[in-house]
Write an enzyme that holds these catalytic residues in place. Structure first.
Site, short mmCIF file in Angstrom:
data_model
loop_
_atom_site.label_atom_id
_atom_site.label_comp_id
_atom_site.label_asym_id
_atom_site.label_seq_id
_atom_site.Cartn_x
_atom_site.Cartn_y
_atom_site.Cartn_z
N GLY A 14 0.76 -1.25 0.00
CA GLY A 14 0.00 0.00 0.00
C GLY A 14 0.78 1.28 0.00
O GLY A 14 0.21 2.35 -0.23
N GLU A 22 3.64 -6.81 1.83
CA GLU A 22 3.27 -7.16 0.45
C GLU A 22 3.33 -5.93 -0.46
O GLU A 22 2.33 -5.57 -1.10
CB GLU A 22 1.83 -7.70 0.42
CG GLU A 22 1.56 -8.90 1.32
CD GLU A 22 0.06 -9.21 1.45
OE1 GLU A 22 -0.79 -8.45 0.92
OE2 GLU A 22 -0.26 -10.22 2.09
N PRO A 23 4.46 -5.27 -0.58
CA PRO A 23 4.49 -4.07 -1.42
C PRO A 23 4.53 -4.40 -2.91
O PRO A 23 5.20 -5.34 -3.33
CB PRO A 23 5.81 -3.39 -1.01
CG PRO A 23 6.68 -4.51 -0.56
CD PRO A 23 5.76 -5.55 0.05
N GLY A 24 3.79 -3.64 -3.66
CA GLY A 24 3.82 -3.79 -5.12
C GLY A 24 4.33 -2.50 -5.74
O GLY A 24 5.49 -2.37 -6.12
N ARG A 25 3.44 -1.51 -5.77
CA ARG A 25 3.73 -0.24 -6.43
C ARG A 25 5.08 0.37 -6.01
O ARG A 25 5.84 0.83 -6.85
CB ARG A 25 2.60 0.73 -6.11
CG ARG A 25 2.67 2.03 -6.87
CD ARG A 25 1.66 3.05 -6.28
NE ARG A 25 0.37 2.49 -5.99
CZ ARG A 25 -0.67 2.50 -6.82
NH1 ARG A 25 -0.57 3.07 -8.00
NH2 ARG A 25 -1.81 1.95 -6.46
N ARG A 32 -4.29 3.53 -16.25
CA ARG A 32 -4.49 4.26 -15.00
C ARG A 32 -5.14 5.64 -15.19
O ARG A 32 -6.04 6.00 -14.43
CB ARG A 32 -3.19 4.37 -14.20
CG ARG A 32 -2.55 3.02 -13.89
CD ARG A 32 -1.42 3.10 -12.87
NE ARG A 32 -1.92 3.42 -11.55
CZ ARG A 32 -1.91 4.61 -11.01
NH1 ARG A 32 -1.33 5.61 -11.66
NH2 ARG A 32 -2.43 4.83 -9.83
N CYS A 34 -10.58 4.58 -29.71
CA CYS A 34 -11.83 5.28 -29.99
C CYS A 34 -12.68 5.50 -28.74
O CYS A 34 -13.77 4.94 -28.60
CB CYS A 34 -12.62 4.48 -31.01
SG CYS A 34 -11.63 4.14 -32.45
N TYR A 73 1.36 -1.46 -12.33
CA TYR A 73 -0.01 -1.45 -12.85
C TYR A 73 -0.08 -0.78 -14.23
O TYR A 73 -1.08 -0.16 -14.57
CB TYR A 73 -0.96 -0.78 -11.85
CG TYR A 73 -0.88 -1.39 -10.48
CD1 TYR A 73 -1.32 -2.70 -10.27
CD2 TYR A 73 -0.33 -0.71 -9.39
CE1 TYR A 73 -1.21 -3.29 -9.01
CE2 TYR A 73 -0.23 -1.29 -8.14
CZ TYR A 73 -0.68 -2.58 -7.96
OH TYR A 73 -0.56 -3.17 -6.72
N1 LLP Z 1 -1.65 -6.98 -1.12
C1 LLP Z 1 -2.93 -7.07 -1.54
C2 LLP Z 1 -3.82 -8.03 -0.89
C3 LLP Z 1 -3.38 -6.20 -2.55
O1 LLP Z 1 -4.65 -6.28 -2.94
C4 LLP Z 1 -2.49 -5.28 -3.14
C5 LLP Z 1 -2.93 -4.39 -4.22
C6 LLP Z 1 -1.15 -5.26 -2.70
C7 LLP Z 1 -0.78 -6.12 -1.67
C8 LLP Z 1 -0.13 -4.32 -3.26
O2 LLP Z 1 -0.44 -3.01 -3.00
P1 LLP Z 1 0.57 -1.84 -3.41
O3 LLP Z 1 1.79 -1.98 -2.55
O4 LLP Z 1 0.89 -2.01 -4.83
O5 LLP Z 1 -0.17 -0.61 -3.14
N2 LLP Z 1 -4.46 -0.93 -10.21
C9 LLP Z 1 -4.38 0.02 -9.13
C10 LLP Z 1 -3.84 -0.58 -7.86
C11 LLP Z 1 -4.58 -1.80 -7.38
C12 LLP Z 1 -4.04 -2.38 -6.11
C13 LLP Z 1 -4.64 -3.71 -5.83
N3 LLP Z 1 -4.12 -4.38 -4.69
C14 LLP Z 1 -3.56 1.22 -9.59
O6 LLP Z 1 -3.11 1.23 -10.72
O7 LLP Z 1 -3.41 2.18 -8.85
#
Ligand code: LLP
Length: 428
Positions: free
Chosen positions: A243, A278-281, A317, A356, A384
């Protein structure tokens, strides 16, 4: 650290000019930096180290942010675990050399096939989100003569103060077990023969710029862990999800990993449980950009349009969340453009794709001096971006390139026209 720097041949990533990337691999093209990915992961490690928590922490990269094998492989080499949400992501992680025993499996609707595959692979933990899922998992594990390692994902009812589409921790969300039902569900889970209770999990949303909501959620989670311990259920790990937000707009304040994690880590420092994040972004977002070329300039009565060769199918996005991505001109160096560029006057452009739909924009009102043929870099597109790309309008998906020093690696070839309907067939 900014992903791009200005060199004598225009914008570059590490030591490679973006003009060179475009000349070799074409556009639109996603460009990532190995050094930036490594640094982003390093920032998590350093923050955990600073709190004396590195040895009992697992950083599980959220695969959904960018699931390219080269990126997964890079994180696996750095020692990361992975947060997956499907059987497809499980297969990707294993194909990329990720360790099964460092995988956590999130998601509100795991199929039995996915449960079985994850059990067979020997993952670290299932993050279970409902009572029914728990029963199904117990059954699947029983039929496979396994015990499923489980955390319950609890919904702490905390407002993450982010875009509603990516906010997950409020009562009205589909995610997690309602906080006031979680204790009872733990008690029940402890009695199930094929469930092994391992931990607790919580994830309240994405692109959080303020650490306070995550810390508030951590307080609730810790109180529940202690209450469970008093009832005889001791958990081995606490997973506080992902997050952490990133800077999308120059000048916009965004936390460092150290600052974002500090309030959570302070709460965890004196405890015995292991930690999972659980970091993604925040691991990939600012390590990637989308390189695109201006096809057509279209002055209008009210707005001037720059139609580029990337579109909402490549980077969804802006269309989906009205998200802002900084857009820079790649500038000098790429051929004859150079002279012409300097002649162009800066004006406010709508940066749009060829799809389009009026929702097909990449940026509104961007002050740029443009000529047709110019290259643009759409920043902060590592998370993303490609992961949410589609073939809408029958557009082949972009190539992906990883820069490592002065070397370019093609890590996903551009789709070609034949790929578009390779899986389809006409009626006999
Ligand atoms: N863990 C769980 C259970 C999640 O659902 C998510 C993201 C993460 C970890 C990773 O979160 P992060 O660290 O990336 O914030 N498509 C959207 C973002 C969707 C996030 C979904 N869940 C965007 O482009 O902003």
């Amino acid at each position: 650290m900014s992903l791009t720097t200005m060199g004598k041949d225009g914008l570059q990533v590490e030591s490679v000019a973006l003009g060179e990337v475009a000349a070799r691999f074409g556009t639109p093209c996603y460009v990532y930096s190995r050094a930036a990915l490594t640094a982003a992961y390093g920032a998590y490690r350093d923050a955990l180290q600073a709190h004396g928590l590195l040895d009992r922490s697992l950083v599980c990269y959220a695969v959904k942010a960018n699931s390219n094998l080269a990126i997964l492989n890079l994180f696996a080499r750095l020692g990361a675990g992975f947060d997956i949400v499907s059987g497809g992501e499980l297969a990707r992680v294993l194909a990329a050399g990720g360790r099964a025993d460092k995988i956590v499996f999130s998601g509100v609707g795991k199929s039995r096939t996915e449960m079985r595959a994850a059990l067979e692979a020997g993952i670290h933990c299932f993050n279970v989100e409902s009572a029914s899922e728990l029963d199904q998992l117990n059954e699947v594990a029983g039929s496979a003569a396994h015990r499923a390692p489980v955390s319950l994902r609890v919904n702490p009812d905390v407002d993450a103060k982010t875009h509603p589409y990516i906010s997950t921790g409020l009562k009205n969300a589909k995610f997690g077990v309602a906080f006031d039902q979680a204790f009872d569900l733990y008690i029940r889970a402890a009695s199930l023969p094929h469930i092994a209770l391992k931990g607790i999990d919580c994830h309240i949303g994405s692109q959080l710029l303020d650490p306070a909501p995550a810390a508030e959620a951590a307080d609730k989670v810790l109180a529940l862990v202690d209450r469970l311990a008093a009832a005889g259920i001791t958990l081995e790990h606490i997973d506080l999800g992902g997050g952490m937000g990133i800077q999308y707009r120059a000048g916009e304040p965004a936390p460092s990993a150290a600052d974002y994690l500090a309030p959570m880590l302070a709460r965890l420092a004196g405890r015995r449980e292991k930690l999972v994040f659980e970091p993604g972004r925040s691991l990939v977002g600012n390590a990637g950009l989308l390189l695109t070329r201006v096809e057509v300039l279209k002055p209008g009565a009210e707005k001037h349009f720059a139609v580029v060769d990337a579109a909402m199918n490549d980077l969804m996005r802006p269309a989906l969340y009205d998200a802002w991505h900084d857009i820079l001109k790649v500038g000098a160096g790429t051929t004859a453009n150079c002279a012409a560029t300097s002649a162009a006057n800066a004006m406010a452009y709508e940066i749009v794709g060829p799809v389009c739909e009026s929702g097909d924009f990449l940026g509104h009102d961007r002050e740029l001096a443009l000529n047709e043929g110019d290259l643009l870099a759409i920043l902060s597109a590592g998370a993303y971006g490609m992961a949410m790309a589609s073939n809408y309008n029958s557009r082949p998906r972009a190539a992906e390139v990883m820069i490592d020093g002065d070397v370019m690696h093609l890590i996903r070839r551009r789709e070609d026209i034949a790929d578009l309907f390779a899986l389809e067939s006409v009626l006999p």
